[in-house]
Scaffold this motif. Structure first.
Motif, PDB file in Angstrom:
ATOM      1  N   ASP A   1       0.827  -1.202   0.000  1.00  0.00           N
ATOM      2  CA  ASP A   1       0.000   0.000   0.000  1.00  0.00           C
ATOM      3  C   ASP A   1       0.866   1.259   0.000  1.00  0.00           C
ATOM      4  OD1 ASP A   1      -2.422  -1.116  -0.149  1.00  0.00           O
ATOM      5  OD2 ASP A   1      -2.797  -1.165   2.008  1.00  0.00           O
TER       6      ASP A   1
ATOM      7  N   VAL B   1       2.198   2.295   3.280  1.00  0.00           N
ATOM      8  CA  VAL B   1       3.197   1.390   3.844  1.00  0.00           C
ATOM      9  C   VAL B   1       4.553   1.607   3.193  1.00  0.00           C
ATOM     10  CG1 VAL B   1       3.836  -1.022   4.117  1.00  0.00           C
ATOM     11  CG2 VAL B   1       1.469  -0.333   4.439  1.00  0.00           C
TER      12      VAL B   1
ATOM     13  N   GLU C   1      -7.485  -3.370  -5.035  1.00  0.00           N
ATOM     14  CA  GLU C   1      -7.788  -1.958  -4.809  1.00  0.00           C
ATOM     15  C   GLU C   1      -7.550  -1.124  -6.068  1.00  0.00           C
ATOM     16  OE1 GLU C   1      -8.790  -0.638  -1.802  1.00  0.00           O
ATOM     17  OE2 GLU C   1      -8.901   1.376  -2.628  1.00  0.00           O
TER      18      GLU C   1
ATOM     19  N   ARG D   1     -14.575   6.286  -4.883  1.00  0.00           N
ATOM     20  CA  ARG D   1     -14.275   5.073  -4.122  1.00  0.00           C
ATOM     21  C   ARG D   1     -14.518   3.849  -4.992  1.00  0.00           C
ATOM     22  NH1 ARG D   1     -14.483   5.297   1.464  1.00  0.00           N
ATOM     23  NH2 ARG D   1     -13.972   7.380   2.191  1.00  0.00           N
ATOM     24  N   MET D   2     -13.847   2.796  -4.613  1.00  0.00           N
ATOM     25  CA  MET D   2     -13.998   1.525  -5.321  1.00  0.00           C
ATOM     26  C   MET D   2     -15.391   0.973  -5.053  1.00  0.00           C
ATOM     27  SD  MET D   2     -11.561  -1.581  -4.418  1.00  0.00           S
ATOM     28  CE  MET D   2     -11.887  -3.255  -4.866  1.00  0.00           C
TER      29      MET D   2
ATOM     30  N   TYR E   1     -18.647  -2.692  20.122  1.00  0.00           N
ATOM     31  CA  TYR E   1     -19.071  -3.679  19.149  1.00  0.00           C
ATOM     32  C   TYR E   1     -20.571  -3.909  19.181  1.00  0.00           C
ATOM     33  CZ  TYR E   1     -14.357  -4.470  17.876  1.00  0.00           C
ATOM     34  OH  TYR E   1     -13.099  -4.287  17.386  1.00  0.00           O
TER      35      TYR E   1
ATOM     36  N   LYS F   1     -10.570   5.639  21.063  1.00  0.00           N
ATOM     37  CA  LYS F   1      -9.541   5.520  20.045  1.00  0.00           C
ATOM     38  C   LYS F   1      -8.901   6.872  19.686  1.00  0.00           C
ATOM     39  CE  LYS F   1      -8.014   2.860  16.415  1.00  0.00           C
ATOM     40  NZ  LYS F   1      -8.117   1.687  15.620  1.00  0.00           N
TER      41      LYS F   1
ATOM     42  N   CYS G   1      -4.409  -5.208  15.081  1.00  0.00           N
ATOM     43  CA  CYS G   1      -4.154  -4.074  14.194  1.00  0.00           C
ATOM     44  C   CYS G   1      -5.394  -3.199  14.112  1.00  0.00           C
ATOM     45  CB  CYS G   1      -3.811  -4.558  12.795  1.00  0.00           C
ATOM     46  SG  CYS G   1      -2.116  -4.996  12.649  1.00  0.00           S
ATOM     47  N   ASP G   2      -6.531  -3.859  14.040  1.00  0.00           N
ATOM     48  CA  ASP G   2      -7.769  -3.105  13.949  1.00  0.00           C
ATOM     49  C   ASP G   2      -7.999  -2.281  15.214  1.00  0.00           C
ATOM     50  OD1 ASP G   2     -10.239  -2.281  12.942  1.00  0.00           O
ATOM     51  OD2 ASP G   2     -11.248  -3.820  14.121  1.00  0.00           O
TER      52      ASP G   2
ATOM     53  N   LEU H   1     -11.372 -12.042   3.296  1.00  0.00           N
ATOM     54  CA  LEU H   1     -11.702 -11.227   2.120  1.00  0.00           C
ATOM     55  C   LEU H   1     -13.153 -10.772   2.115  1.00  0.00           C
ATOM     56  CD1 LEU H   1     -10.243 -10.197  -0.332  1.00  0.00           C
ATOM     57  CD2 LEU H   1     -10.859 -12.260  -1.545  1.00  0.00           C
TER      58      LEU H   1
ATOM     59  N   PRO I   1     -16.471  -7.538  12.847  1.00  0.00           N
ATOM     60  CA  PRO I   1     -16.255  -6.097  12.866  1.00  0.00           C
ATOM     61  C   PRO I   1     -14.786  -5.712  12.732  1.00  0.00           C
ATOM     62  CG  PRO I   1     -16.803  -6.901  15.059  1.00  0.00           C
ATOM     63  CD  PRO I   1     -16.913  -8.058  14.148  1.00  0.00           C
TER      64      PRO I   1
ATOM     65  N   ASN J   1     -10.935  -0.317  11.010  1.00  0.00           N
ATOM     66  CA  ASN J   1      -9.805   0.525  10.666  1.00  0.00           C
ATOM     67  C   ASN J   1      -9.656   0.662   9.150  1.00  0.00           C
ATOM     68  OD1 ASN J   1      -7.331   1.744  10.497  1.00  0.00           O
ATOM     69  ND2 ASN J   1      -6.496   0.618  12.233  1.00  0.00           N
ATOM     70  N   PRO J   2      -9.718   1.871   8.615  1.00  0.00           N
ATOM     71  CA  PRO J   2      -9.658   2.028   7.150  1.00  0.00           C
ATOM     72  C   PRO J   2      -8.307   1.641   6.558  1.00  0.00           C
ATOM     73  CG  PRO J   2      -9.674   4.158   8.233  1.00  0.00           C
ATOM     74  CD  PRO J   2      -9.926   3.149   9.295  1.00  0.00           C
ATOM     75  N   THR J   3      -7.232   1.664   7.368  1.00  0.00           N
ATOM     76  CA  THR J   3      -5.954   1.263   6.789  1.00  0.00           C
ATOM     77  C   THR J   3      -5.884  -0.240   6.593  1.00  0.00           C
ATOM     78  OG1 THR J   3      -4.958   1.077   8.971  1.00  0.00           O
ATOM     79  CG2 THR J   3      -4.697   3.174   7.840  1.00  0.00           C
TER      80      THR J   3
ATOM     81  N   LEU K   1     -10.154  -2.797   2.536  1.00  0.00           N
ATOM     82  CA  LEU K   1     -10.199  -2.293   1.175  1.00  0.00           C
ATOM     83  C   LEU K   1     -11.230  -1.173   1.156  1.00  0.00           C
ATOM     84  CD1 LEU K   1     -10.270  -5.704  -0.686  1.00  0.00           C
ATOM     85  CD2 LEU K   1      -8.467  -4.017  -0.831  1.00  0.00           C
ATOM     86  N   SER K   2     -11.073  -0.232   0.233  1.00  0.00           N
ATOM     87  CA  SER K   2     -11.947   0.938   0.312  1.00  0.00           C
ATOM     88  C   SER K   2     -13.383   0.597  -0.044  1.00  0.00           C
ATOM     89  CB  SER K   2     -11.425   2.042  -0.597  1.00  0.00           C
ATOM     90  OG  SER K   2     -11.555   1.650  -1.937  1.00  0.00           O
ATOM     91  N   ARG K   3     -13.629  -0.629  -0.536  1.00  0.00           N
ATOM     92  CA  ARG K   3     -15.012  -0.999  -0.822  1.00  0.00           C
ATOM     93  C   ARG K   3     -15.777  -1.285   0.465  1.00  0.00           C
ATOM     94  NH1 ARG K   3     -13.697  -7.052  -3.085  1.00  0.00           N
ATOM     95  NH2 ARG K   3     -13.351  -7.952  -1.045  1.00  0.00           N
TER      96      ARG K   3
ATOM     97  N   TYR L   1     -15.346  -3.834   2.781  1.00  0.00           N
ATOM     98  CA  TYR L   1     -15.114  -5.127   3.429  1.00  0.00           C
ATOM     99  C   TYR L   1     -13.924  -5.800   2.770  1.00  0.00           C
ATOM    100  CZ  TYR L   1     -17.601  -7.034  -0.602  1.00  0.00           C
ATOM    101  OH  TYR L   1     -17.984  -7.344  -1.860  1.00  0.00           O
TER     102      TYR L   1
ATOM    103  N   ARG M   1      -6.911  -5.640   3.261  1.00  0.00           N
ATOM    104  CA  ARG M   1      -5.960  -5.344   2.206  1.00  0.00           C
ATOM    105  C   ARG M   1      -4.905  -6.426   2.074  1.00  0.00           C
ATOM    106  NH1 ARG M   1      -5.227   0.821   1.153  1.00  0.00           N
ATOM    107  NH2 ARG M   1      -7.297   1.505   1.779  1.00  0.00           N
TER     108      ARG M   1
ATOM    109  N   ALA N   1      -1.648  -6.233   1.886  1.00  0.00           N
ATOM    110  CA  ALA N   1      -0.522  -6.117   2.809  1.00  0.00           C
ATOM    111  C   ALA N   1      -0.938  -5.246   3.988  1.00  0.00           C
ATOM    112  CB  ALA N   1       0.667  -5.506   2.098  1.00  0.00           C
TER     113      ALA N   1
ATOM    114  N   SER O   1       0.451  -3.417   7.325  1.00  0.00           N
ATOM    115  CA  SER O   1       1.675  -3.022   7.992  1.00  0.00           C
ATOM    116  C   SER O   1       1.536  -3.288   9.490  1.00  0.00           C
ATOM    117  CB  SER O   1       1.905  -1.543   7.731  1.00  0.00           C
ATOM    118  OG  SER O   1       2.974  -1.110   8.508  1.00  0.00           O
TER     119      SER O   1
END
Lengths: 407, 169, 390, 547
Positions: A127, A130, A174, A401-402, B18, B148, C82-83, C141, C149, C152-154, C157-159, C161, C164, C166, C168
């Motif tokens: 990404d 990243v 993406e 957006r996708m 949640y 957060k 991560c989330d 996926l 749930p 986190n947007p990072t 995927l921007s769709r 759900y 991504r 990779a 980080s």
């Protein structure tokens, strides 16, 4: 055979270079690319740089290595190869093209050890957020801009319908999914009808042959359905070849491939032998152009005159060299840097022009000045450049957006 | 007892985050207890009791540990905001650091982001005048809990208000 | 004479590797400090995963790809932290806590399947890995961000759900490796490290003959040492004893009243749980979670390393693990550059590496089969009476 | 306990799919008693043990008849663990030891002494560590009871065979509640001196109150050790009497059955003895058709270690013996189907072992005991099956130029097949019928035809009548006899049915524990062969039998 031949050529080059660069280079540039089987053009770009600046082994400047063919699973090897480059105290620039997964981590480790090395990533798979955390600059094909310029090119060539051929797996990526959404929007704005067609995934059970067969068999029907003024675009390299053949034979338009290059699809589709012209892009383009015109596709089929992968490897290495030598002094991320990067790219593409812009994160609207998007002007075979490089991309496309896959 | 309250607080934020209802959570706990009983079948009563008891302690301990880790390990985005709010004027220049990290330089109208880990953090703001001289330094410990993101209004902080998180009440 | 031959034959695989490495290391031209650094990193990174293979081997379940399931469980744990944005050691421990029940459930499932495919565990678990990989990919996926749930947007995927490609892992990157910063340094390179650690204290040793410097992932090595102690202890328990018994003869163990199937399931569960932790340790070192590929080769590479360390399908020791990590990864580090320097073309280096590394894995398996045949022959010879010695 | 015996069996019977294997077995066992249980293969011993030990195979095939009582209470075991819980221990014929474990680990397998662990409630007792000291101590005392000296730390795979047997028994002794011990062929693998030690140990055990059931083919040992002897034959209890009332010879004849007695009495047979024992002597001047010296064959479950014998030209030679003692391995090894060593000479010429083709090239033919697996191509027609080997090894039934271009001669094949179908009266629709569609007896005949087509000098046949009904049996055997008479072919028959061998063979070799126990003329009384099978000769009557 081909391999042997190229090895021989390189050997001769190396010998010549060895004598030419009698005085050892002051610093080294490390280049990592894929192998011939993964991405030949990237590798040829590195060979060009070896020709130009010499192999470090013989006192030149370039250290060339490759990442594993099976790079998604062998990240460890990629990382240690990159870190291994930094083991050379003279190393000042590391170029990775394509920046496969593991590059970001490799760069991070290099940074920890040697903060003086300039790290450049071409076509990152990771990404943008990243990769730019660790790379100094990353360059990527402009998937957002091309989402607009490809339909625009189609319009300029005379198309009324735009047919986008892909399959769900690609649409879940993406970049590809987003570009599709932009194309759809751009078509609407340009007054072109947008159509989505599904073709089988070559990695599925039908295999490459089955997928290509599908395209060959369906093209007459599609031409029938959408007319001879339809432009076709596909996301899969395997689909490109049969598509080109049918466009040349049956009509329709083809603006450019997903990864445009004169070598992409054309040699296979039209049976062009390019072994003599290897590495000489104007000659390749000429030969491809002749073949396309002869096949009746003149003015209807386009490409980039110079391969993206080839140019990227060379341009990034050139940029790095100039940066270290002090020709380029600006802070990375400044407006000048964008221009300089464009210059470096233009250097290897006499005749063609590049459009460059920064990447904007769609979700936050933040501009990432370390991530540069590049697109080359489209060259229509038998007609000339379309002049798309300098087209300003309307702001609205950056915030699209996708959309979910498959519909 | 405060300890308990604190935990309850964490659990509640977690459940709320949640959208899990308390009834459902209770049901999950019951299922866990049943599972423990189920696992102990076929043992003599004493051993069964011992096993049940000890396992319950272990599982509860692990779940509690999980919540605690969630509590202490959470990374927060602290947005530092230097804009006019509620009649307070933005500061001329202010250098802010969180937990002694890299400091952010904010001019009027600027907003920057720093990260902090854990339920509380220390914010240190150096307020500068036109000449770049430090006028005053404010150091404050902020409790953030499990939330957060937090936005700190620097003008409000400088004014010594207790209510300096945006949006202001 | 025969004895010497036996020693060589029994260690043929490591011997081949040592010989090839002996040629490849000088060819690669890497500095000693780089090699040592890389090896230390890889020991820290991979040995936990490989160690998780030992227990199923002890229970006679062969080289087992069940650990791939554990690796996936670990990745799911990591995705959650991560989330939530949990970082540092708490993040790692929480990822382990989340991964554990998933690994247990997958392990029980895998154990049940393998109990139905006794004697063909290696292939069955390999295919099972593919199957679970499908389930995993579907979960990550499609379900994540939709039913499960993830906000986190990072990560998404921007769709809206799907995770991504990779992710980080900056929050926990190198967190265990650098918990107790330890550096061995020669005359150079000290200043740089002081700079990196931002004034934090660290353990430093100076070796005058060393060029450059080496960071030691001390905390990771301590965790691995604890794990080794666990395995040694485990072998001494009744459960370990039962597993050894089952490993040598299922029918005898069964007639002695040892619950064979249940014990086999426990072995797999322990293996998947440990692999889950192993994958978390691996990824905290890698720093990036390659969502759809990171676990792919975990099983294959671990098994290859173990074989190269001199283990067999039925017997593997802790020493095999470490010998394997060192030899296998030494090859991976030096082979590409050695190949390149030998032939002069960069991509030949890559082909050379693939050829040498995978070729040797194949040789390892063949030699292993050959060795097993020899052992069987030897066992038969004893049956043939005194006349049978020819 | 009172007056009740330790174990009482009443009218035990068992049928496997309508095949009666046990009927009306009743006897008692008292504490401290040693009972010998003897019988031929298939007499029903293992079924009886399976019933007593609660093996699942019994329940899954419909259970058993009659009742079992322990201490006067009726019991019915459905799993071996229940039998163990009632104090019944069993030492199996095959070792159930873990080779890589030490003696102590094996003796205490799944009954290990554990250190207390604080985690045992959270998980289970299985996470406790082993107390090696205590385990070794217990193992030592169990081994000591047997009167042998084996270190508890010794690895089982490194032990001599005899030791393993002691470990097995020690394991049963260590079980605290063991009151009744079944020993299945415990001395089969022991050297004589070891066997003596074991017998002494067992006597000591019995004296301590443990009842022992001793199953063995070594009748002298049975007689020496046991107070009572039970003989099983064809699923029936033939006799149950104190051992001092029986001689080993009597026991053998009880086991083998009535006909042997009849044979002994008929005078004509004695005549044949003299003629047939003379015959080989005369023929000794010419070279033997097959000479086997120190042959070993590694056939799973049928290993032979050191076998030497000679077969004269034109002789029908039988190889008999109990199942698992190696008789099948001899022809299989000679034909090269299993790894073998030693020297085999046919008509004075050395035969290359381990190469089936070499044996076939020497004009030897083989009829395998595994008809459906090795013998026949089930999906091919009969003519194919009959002529296939001849075509492959002798190049017959082919037309064209050798080595360059050859085709099957279907006509010749069919003709040959028809000839044998007539000769052996194979019941089939014709040469083109598939071999798999025939009945067992007819398949066997096809196998014979296949061998006859080769026109062999030496024919080796394994279990020619296995799984064939009685009518077909005689036909097959008669065919063999006739073929031998007409062509002078040397035939070697391996069979587990002694009577069958005695009816066709000139001489019979008995294989016992991988070695030839003796070679006798077929006319000798059946009980002589019985004695050989039971491993008697070596000890007592060696001189008398060796020819």
């Amino acid at each position: 055979m081909k391999l042997k031949f190229s090895a021989l050529v390189i050997l001769v080059c190396v010998l010549l270079a060895g004598s030419a660069f009698a005085e050892p280079a002051k610093f080294h540039i490390g280049i990592m690319t894929g192998t011939v089987s993964q991405s030949e053009d990237d590798l040829r770009g590195a060979e060009l740089m070896i020709q130009k600046y010499g192999d470090a082994k013989d006192g030149g400047m370039i250290v060339h290595i490759t990442y594993p063919d099976n790079f998604p699973s062998e990240q460890e090897t990629t990382i240690s190869q990159i870190v291994g480059l930094a083991d050379d105290p003279l190393m000042k620039v590391i170029v990775v093209n394509q920046a496969v997964p593991g590059t970001a981590e490799g760069f991070r480790r290099v940074r920890e050890k040697r903060s003086d090395i300039l790290l450049l990533a071409g076509e990152p798979h990771e990404d943008p957020g990243v990769i730019t955390e660790s790379a100094h600059i990353a360059t990527h094909t402009d998937h957002i801009g091309r989402g607009y310029t490809i339909p625009l090119g189609a319009q300029r060539m005379g198309a009324k319908t735009f047919v986008h051929i892909s399959f769900p797996r690609h649409m879940s990526y993406e970049t590809l999914g987003l570009r599709r959404a932009i194309m759809e929007e751009a078509c609407k704005d340009l007054g072109i009808k947008f159509v989505f067609e599904t073709a089988p995934d070559p990695t599925s059970d039908v295999g490459m042959a089955g997928a290509q067969q599908y395209i060959l068999e369906n093209m007459p029907a599609w031409i029938e359905k959408y007319g001879k003024d339809a432009a076709f675009f596909c996301t899969n390299d395997g689909h490109t070849e049969p598509l080109l053949r049918q466009v040349a034979a049956l009509g329709g338009y083809f603006v450019e491939a997903d990864l445009p290059s004169p070598l992409m699809g054309y040699p296979g589709a039209l049976g062009i032998d390019l072994s003599k012209e290897q590495g000489d892009w104007p000659a390749i383009l000429k030969k491809v152009e002749d073949a396309v015109v002869k096949a009746g596709g003149g003015g209807r089929m386009g490409t980039w005159a110079y391969s993206w992968g080839y140019t990227t490897t060379a341009a990034l290495a050139e940029y790095g060299k100039r940066y270290v030598e002090g020709t380029y002094t600006d802070k990375i991320g400044s407006a000048r840097a964008l221009k300089e990067m464009r210059e470096a790219y233009d250097e290897f593409c006499p005749g063609a022009h590049w459009g460059a812009s920064y990447f904007t994160e769609a979700s936050t609207g933040v501009k990432n000045t370390k991530f540069i998007l590049l697109r080359q002007d489209t060259y229509v075979l038998g007609k000339g450049y379309l002049g798309l490089a300098d087209v300003e991309i309307p702001e609205k496309y950056f915030s699209i957006r996708m959309t979910p896959a498959g519909n | 007892m405060t300890m308990f309250n604190e935990y309850w607080e964490i659990v509640r934020t977690f459940l709320d985050a949640y959208g899990v209802s308390y009834e459902l959570a209770g049901l999950i706990v019951l299922v866990l207890i049943w599972l423990l009983l189920f696992l102990g079948r076929g043992l003599s009563f004493f051993r069964f009791l011992m096993r049940w008891y000890q396992r319950l302690i272990i599982v509860t301990g692990l779940v509690a540990l999980g919540f605690w880790l969630f509590y202490v390990g959470r990374e927060h985005q602290i947005l530092l905001d230097n804009k006019n709010v509620n009649g307070l004027k933005a500061l001329e220049q202010v250098n802010v650091s969180i937990n002694g990290g890299e400091s952010a330089e904010l001019m009027p109208g600027d907003r920057d982001m720093r990260k902090a880990v854990g339920p509380e953090f220390e914010v240190k703001a150096e307020i500068l005048d036109d000449n770049g001289e430090v006028v005053s330094t404010i150091t404050k410990t902020v409790k953030i809990g499990c939330v957060k993101n937090m936005t700190i209004s620097l003008p409000a902080l400088a004014a010594g208000s207790e209510d300096f998180t945006l949006p202001l009440k | 004479m025969r004895k010497i031959f036996d020693i060589i034959a029994n260690n043929a695989v490591p011997a081949v590797f040592i010989i090839i490495s002996a040629f490849a290391i000088p060819l690669s031209g890497y500095s000693a400090s780089y090699l040592v650094q890389e090896l230390l990193t890889r020991i820290g990174r991979n040995s936990f995963l490989i160690l998780s293979l030992l227990i199923p081997i002890m229970a006679g379940m062969g080289l087992n790809f069940g650990m791939v399931l554990g690796a996936m469980a670990g990745q799911i744990g990591l995705l959650f932290i991560c989330d939530w944005g949990i970082v540092g050691i708490p993040g790692m421990v929480l990822a382990c806590l989340i991964g554990t029940p998933i690994a247990i459930v997958l392990g029980i499932f895998c154990g049940h399947v393998l109990n139905r495919a006794k004697g063909r565990e290696m292939v069955t678990s390999y295919i099972l890995g593919f199957f679970i990989n499908g389930v995993y990919q579907m979960t990550v996926l499609y379900l994540m961000g939709w039913i499960i749930p993830i906000t986190n947007p990072t990560l998404l995927l921007s769709r809206g759900y799907g995770v991504r490609n990779a992710v980080s892992l900056l929050g926990i990157r190198g967190i265990l490796d650098n918990l107790i910063p330890t550096i061995i340094t020669g005359t150079q390179g000290t200043a740089q490290f002081v700079n990196i650690n931002g004034g934090k204290s660290f353990i430093m040793m100076q070796l005058p003959f060393l060029e450059g410097s080496i960071r030691i992932p001390l905390a990771t090595l301590i965790v691995i040492a604890l794990f080794c102690i666990f395995i040694v202890w485990f072998r001494k328990t009744k459960l370990g004893q039962d597993m050894r018994a089952i490993g040598q003869s299922q029918s005898v163990a069964d007639s002695a009243g040892i619950p064979v199937n249940r014990t086999r399931i426990i072995a797999i569960v322990i293996s998947t749980v440990l692999a889950c932790y192993g994958q978390i340790i691996y990824l905290q070192n890698m720093g990036t979670l390659n969502t759809y590929n990171s676990h792919d080769q975990a099983g294959m590479f671990s098994i290859a390393a173990l074989l190269i360390g001199g283990a067999s399908v039925s017997k593997a020791t802790i020493a095999n693990v470490f010998a394997g990590v060192i030899l296998f990864h030494l090859m991976f580090i030096v082979a590409p550059v050695a190949g390149k320097n030998l032939i002069g073309d960069a991509q030949i280096g890559e082909y050379f590496r693939v050829f040498v590394s995978y070729g040797i894995i194949a040789i390892a398996l063949v030699l292993h089969a050959w060795r097993r045949n020899r052992e069987r022959e030897a066992a038969r010879r004893s049956l043939r009476g005194n006349k049978g010695d020819e | 306990m009172g007056n009740n015996p330790l174990l009482r069996l009443e009218h035990i019977g068992k049928e496997y799919y309508g095949n009666r294997v046990l009927s009306d077995i009743s006897f008692d066992i008292n504490a401290g008693e040693i009972i010998g249980l003897v019988g031929e293969n298939g007499a029903g011993k293992s079924t009886l043990l399976n019933i007593l030990f609660g093996m699942p195979v019994i329940a899954s095939t419909g259970g058993y008849e009659g009742s079992i009582q322990i201490d006067g209470r009726k019991v019915s075991f459905t799993s071996p663990n229940q039998a163990l819980a009632h104090g019944i221990g069993m030492v199996h014929q095959e070792f159930s030891l873990i080779p890589g474990f030490t003696a102590a680990e094996n003796i205490l397998l799944n009954r290990e002494v554990l250190n207390a662990s604080s985690m045992r409630y959270i998980f289970s007792e299985r996470v406790s560590t082993l107390d090696r000291e205590a385990m070794n101590g217990r193992a030592r005392s169990a081994i000591h009871t047997l009167g042998v000296n084996i270190s508890p730390d010794m690895i089982v795979s490194e032990m001599p065979v005899g030791y393993k047997q002691f470990i097995e028994i020690a394991r049963e002794i260590d079980r605290k509640n063991t009151r009744l011990l079944f020993l299945d062929e415990p001395t089969a693998v022991l050297a004589e001196s070891e066997a003596e030690i074991l017998i002494t140990a067992l006597k000591k055990l019995a004296a301590s109150g443990i009842a022992i059931v001793f199953i063995s083919h070594r009748l002298s040992e049975v007689k020496e050790l046991c107070g009572r002897i039970l003989v099983l034959r064809d699923g029936r209890l033939i006799t149950d009497q104190p051992s001092y009332t029986l001689s080993t010879r009597q026991i053998a004849s009880l086991m083998v059955g009535r006909e042997s007695v009849r044979r002994e009495e008929t005078p004509e047979v004695t005549e044949t003895v003299s003629t047939e024992t003379d015959a080989p002597k005369k023929k000794k001047k010419i070279r033997p058709a097959l000479k086997v010296e120190h042959l070993w064959v590694d056939m799973p479950g049928e290993t032979v270690r050191d076998v030497s014998f000679e077969v004269m030209k034109g002789e029908i030679f039988g190889i008999g013996g109990l199942a698992g003692h190696g008789k099948l391995a001899i022809p299989n090894g000679i034909m090269g189907l299993y790894p073998a060593g030693g020297t085999v000479k046919t008509f004075g010429k050395k035969l290359t072992l381990n190469k089936p083709r070499a044996a076939l090239g020497k004009k030897m033919a083989f009829v395998s005991e595994d008809r459906r697996g090795v013998g026949l191509l089930l999906d091919e027609p009969l003519d194919w099956n009959i002529t296939f080997t001849a075509m492959q090894t002798q190049g017959r039934f082919l037309v064209g130029i050798p080595y360059i271009f050859q085709m099957r001669n279907d006509l010749a094949m069919r003709k040959e097949a028809r000839k044998f179908i007539d000769q052996l009266s194979i019941k089939c629709t014709g040469p083109s019928q598939k071999a798999g569609e025939l009945s067992g007896g007819n398949q066997q005949k096809v196998c014979l035809a296949k061998a006859f087509v080769l026109r062999p000098d030496i024919l080796l046949i394994c279990e020619p009548t296995r799984g064939i009904d009685i009518g077909a049996k005689t036909l097959v055997l008669d065919t063999l006899k006739q073929y031998n008479k007409e062509n002078g072919t040397t035939i070697i028959i391996t069979s587990s049915e002694l009577e069958e061998l005695r009816s066709v063979c000139n001489r019979i070799a008995i294989v016992d524990e991988g070695k030839i126990a003796g070679i006798l003329p077929a006319s000798n009384p059946a009980e002589d062969f019985g004695m050989l099978m039971m491993g008697q000769v070596r000890n007592e009557e060696e001189g008398e039998f060796s020819a």
